[in-house]
Design a protein around this motif. Structure first.
Motif, PDB file in Angstrom:
ATOM      1  N   LEU A   1       0.837  -1.201   0.000  1.00 45.77           N
ATOM      2  CA  LEU A   1       0.000   0.000   0.000  1.00 45.77           C
ATOM      3  C   LEU A   1       0.873   1.254   0.000  1.00 45.77           C
ATOM      4  O   LEU A   1       0.541   2.259  -0.650  1.00 45.77           O
ATOM      5  N   ILE A   2       1.990   1.196   0.725  1.00 41.68           N
ATOM      6  CA  ILE A   2       2.932   2.330   0.716  1.00 41.68           C
ATOM      7  C   ILE A   2       3.441   2.576  -0.694  1.00 41.68           C
ATOM      8  O   ILE A   2       3.457   3.710  -1.188  1.00 41.68           O
TER       9      ILE A   2
ATOM     10  N   SER B   1       0.968   5.591  -7.649  1.00 45.79           N
ATOM     11  CA  SER B   1      -0.313   5.872  -8.291  1.00 45.79           C
ATOM     12  C   SER B   1      -0.971   7.101  -7.666  1.00 45.79           C
ATOM     13  O   SER B   1      -1.247   7.130  -6.464  1.00 45.79           O
ATOM     14  N   LYS B   2      -1.218   8.100  -8.525  1.00 43.66           N
ATOM     15  CA  LYS B   2      -1.905   9.315  -8.075  1.00 43.66           C
ATOM     16  C   LYS B   2      -3.332   9.369  -8.610  1.00 43.66           C
ATOM     17  O   LYS B   2      -4.035  10.356  -8.447  1.00 43.66           O
TER      18      LYS B   2
ATOM     19  N   HIS C   1      -7.595   4.433  -6.527  1.00 37.00           N
ATOM     20  CA  HIS C   1      -7.621   4.375  -5.059  1.00 37.00           C
ATOM     21  C   HIS C   1      -9.022   4.167  -4.491  1.00 37.00           C
ATOM     22  O   HIS C   1      -9.174   4.038  -3.279  1.00 37.00           O
ATOM     23  N   ARG C   2     -10.034   4.184  -5.341  1.00 36.31           N
ATOM     24  CA  ARG C   2     -11.386   3.953  -4.835  1.00 36.31           C
ATOM     25  C   ARG C   2     -11.475   2.569  -4.192  1.00 36.31           C
ATOM     26  O   ARG C   2     -10.949   1.592  -4.710  1.00 36.31           O
TER      27      ARG C   2
ATOM     28  N   ILE D   1      -0.659  -1.722  -8.621  1.00 33.14           N
ATOM     29  CA  ILE D   1      -2.029  -1.433  -8.198  1.00 33.14           C
ATOM     30  C   ILE D   1      -2.727  -2.673  -7.625  1.00 33.14           C
ATOM     31  O   ILE D   1      -3.804  -2.551  -7.038  1.00 33.14           O
ATOM     32  N   TYR D   2      -2.113  -3.839  -7.793  1.00 34.51           N
ATOM     33  CA  TYR D   2      -2.693  -5.072  -7.256  1.00 34.51           C
ATOM     34  C   TYR D   2      -1.967  -5.474  -5.972  1.00 34.51           C
ATOM     35  O   TYR D   2      -0.732  -5.441  -5.915  1.00 34.51           O
ATOM     36  N   PRO D   3      -2.707  -5.876  -4.932  1.00 33.79           N
ATOM     37  CA  PRO D   3      -2.034  -6.423  -3.746  1.00 33.79           C
ATOM     38  C   PRO D   3      -1.316  -7.706  -4.123  1.00 33.79           C
ATOM     39  O   PRO D   3      -1.761  -8.438  -5.006  1.00 33.79           O
ATOM     40  N   PRO D   4      -0.185  -8.021  -3.489  1.00 32.65           N
ATOM     41  CA  PRO D   4       0.601  -9.196  -3.873  1.00 32.65           C
ATOM     42  C   PRO D   4      -0.133 -10.511  -3.594  1.00 32.65           C
ATOM     43  O   PRO D   4      -0.980 -10.592  -2.692  1.00 32.65           O
TER      44      PRO D   4
END
Length: 605
Positions: A216-217, A223-224, A229-230, A266-269
């Motif tokens: 997430l950090i 990503s801006k 981020h929704r 943008i994807y969690p691991p």
């Protein structure tokens, strides 16, 4: 304006009508498309009508409707429907819910190439409650992403019907367009599906509720985009990764359902989502049940029950001569295991699919004597170990209890005296935890057996898997028995494909037909595609790029076995081989009739 012009402008589509005569060239063309030209997945058919007929698809999965775009050809429609049905069936089996739950209580519709948006792989329309798969981008794996949105939205809408304190503008249980990364305590304390969702976000965003997850950090740095981020988009992307894990677990690929890797920031691991696998699975189970029956009762903390018969433990791999198969150690009731033969009389078990058996315990005395000997001089260490070999160790079964590897071992267990059965249990109990199972789970069974459970193994190919799982002993099988085993696992469309090749080729004998290069090329290509010719047996089947004499003999036996599925019949029919093989195109077609037209029983007599 002429009548002809009027009809043309109305866009009337002329289609087949009435009772079409079977087995024409066009019908054969479409049967090939169904079995060979499925571009999204190479998976076997689990239900032909569901995968090829929209009405059957709707009825089976409980969708509201299926819509096709005007520019979708008949071939497009077939391929899209086939892939979507396969994808939803994989998810249904993982969640272990009735098929009709997938359509979200007939709230959800699905459109193929009908409502596409520029640059969108797929999209979900909350107002209409419809998922659209864009025609030109269907191989980009967007189906489950949009399904995640649909479940997220429709579940929230249902909850707000009875809970007026909730903000309906959120639209989604995940929080909708909110980009908040702090955990919302009022949501976290809820015991319903909204609380479940917030607890998933807590694990997704924070380590033990205090330190932000590294992914997430990095995501925040790189990503801006407000859209990325929704919360509802993060939930859908997380669900995609979860779906990938489901696909890997079931050893399947479907390019419409999900992508085959997610390495974008943008994807969690995968490792993080894997640690939350059960949490996400429970959310989907509860959501689907809630939408169907209106009940948000809590699901178990661990989803371990795959079926009413077994409890799962650790995953493992089974080594065979052709491939490594993924499996799971599990406990199964002894009387629920379906082995090929009666353990005492050795007569074929009527409950066991005949096509799955590749060894003749009924006829071969040596095989019977092995079972009798090992049951009397029983050594539990032979059945309780972590051997990766398919021909030793615990029996290998399907979720329905069909034994594909270890029929002899299962018969041994069913022949055991009380003393030897107690010996088996005493040996198993202290070792049970090493297989990812507990002693209390073992004690919950009357007669527990440790097995290796294969998932996603279609019965249509059970003969192939049975052959593979007995590959070490299959070397001693005679050519006719081996051919019968292969013939049992070949689908009708493949036989029909080969038959049409013979029908289109000049030649009075089997040898003359096979002397034509293009005939051999087509047959070799088909058998390779179906994995009957593979790296481990290629030298036996082929001499260079052509069929070897052994390969030709095997093919001849396979074709005979389709009509005469018995070793003694085949051996007696050898003198009629040319006549039978030349008549094969017609025989294969009439074999599908259950009527007086079918003369094959007469040929067998």
């Amino acid at each position: 304006m002429s009548k002809k012009t009027y009809i043309s402008e109305k866009g009337i589509k002329i289609e087949d009508a009435g009772q079409i005569a079977p087995y024409g060239r066009i019908a054969f063309h479409w049967s090939n498309i169904q079995s060979e030209l499925i571009k999204f997945t190479k998976a076997d058919t689990f239900n032909q009508k569901v995968q090829t007929e929209p009405k059957e698809f709707i009825e089976y999965f409980g969708f509201k409707s299926v819509e096709f775009g005007n520019w979708m050809s008949q071939e497009d429609r077939l391929e899209f429907l086939y892939a979507a049905a396969h994808g939803f069936e994989i998810i249904r089996r993982e969640l272990n819910v009735p098929s009709k739950y997938i359509g979200l209580n007939k709230e959800l519709s699905i459109a193929f190439g009908a409502r596409g948006r520029t640059n969108a792989v797929a999209h979900y329309e909350p107002r209409q409650k419809v998922i659209n798969i864009t025609k030109t981008k269907a191989t980009k794996g967007g189906l489950f992403h949009e399904y995640a949105h649909a479940v997220d939205h429709i579940t929230y809408e249902k909850i707000t019907e009875s809970d007026t304190t909730l903000n309906k503008e959120f639209l989604f249980s995940s929080g909708g367009h909110s980009v908040i990364q702090d955990i919302v305590l009022p949501r976290l304390k809820r015991k319903d599906l909204i609380g479940d969702m917030e607890r998933i976000f807590e694990k997704l965003f924070w380590k033990k509720g205090q330190t932000m997850q590294k992914w997430l950090i990095d995501f925040n740095k790189h990503s801006k985009s407000e859209y990325e981020h929704r919360r509802n988009e993060i939930w859908a992307r997380t669900s995609e990764v979860w779906c990938l894990l489901v696909a890997k677990k079931n050893m399947t690929k479907n390019s419409m359902l999900n992508e085959f890797k997610y390495d974008s920031i943008i994807y969690p691991p995968v490792t993080l989502v894997g640690s939350m696998f059960d949490d996400i699975k429970i959310y989907y189970i509860r959501s689907l049940k809630f939408l169907q029956v209106g009940n948000q009762s809590a699901a178990p903390k661990k989803v371990r029950l795959v079926s009413k018969n077994n409890i799962n433990g650790k995953t493992t791999e089974i080594s065979t001569q052709t491939e490594d198969l993924k499996a799971t150690y599990a406990l199964f009731e002894l009387n629920k295991l379906v082995q090929s033969n009666d353990p005492h009389t050795f007569k074929p078990n009527p409950k066991y699919p005949a096509k799955c058996q590749t060894r003749d315990y009924n006829e071969v005395k040596g095989e019977q004597e092995k079972v009798i000997k090992y049951a009397s001089n029983f050594k539990p260490s032979h059945l309780v170990n972590n051997s990766p070999d398919a021909t030793t160790g615990t029996p290998i079964i399907t979720p329905d209890g069909i034994v594909l590897g270890g029929n002899g071992r299962t018969m041994i267990l069913k022949r055991l005296s009380i003393t030897n059965w107690n010996k088996y249990q005493s040996y198993l109990k202290p070792k049970i935890e090493s297989f990812g199972l507990t002693k209390s789970e073992l004690d919950s069974y009357k007669k527990p057996v440790l097995v290796r459970l294969l998932e996603n193994v279609p019965l249509s190919k059970c003969s192939y898997y049975s052959d593979t799982l007995n590959s070490n002993t299959m070397q001693s099988f005679d050519p006719v028995t081996k051919a019968i085993s292969i013939a049992k696992s070949i689908d009708n469309s493949t036989f029909e494909y080969i038959a049409n090749i013979f029908d289109d080729t000049e030649g009075d004998t089997f040898a003359q037909v096979l002397s034509v290069g293009r005939v051999q090329d087509k047959i070799i290509s088909k058998l390779t595609e179906k994995k009957f010719i593979n790296t481990s047996n290629r030298d036996v089947w082929l001499d260079g790029k052509s069929l070897s004499s052994k390969g030709k003999e095997t093919l001849e036996n396979i074709l005979l076995a389709y009509i005469l599925p018995d070793k003694k019949l085949i051996e007696k029919a050898k003198i009629y081989t040319n006549k039978i093989v030349k008549a094969l195109p017609l025989l294969i077609k009439i074999n599908q009739f259950k009527s007086d037209w079918n003369i094959i029983p007469d040929i067998q007599k």
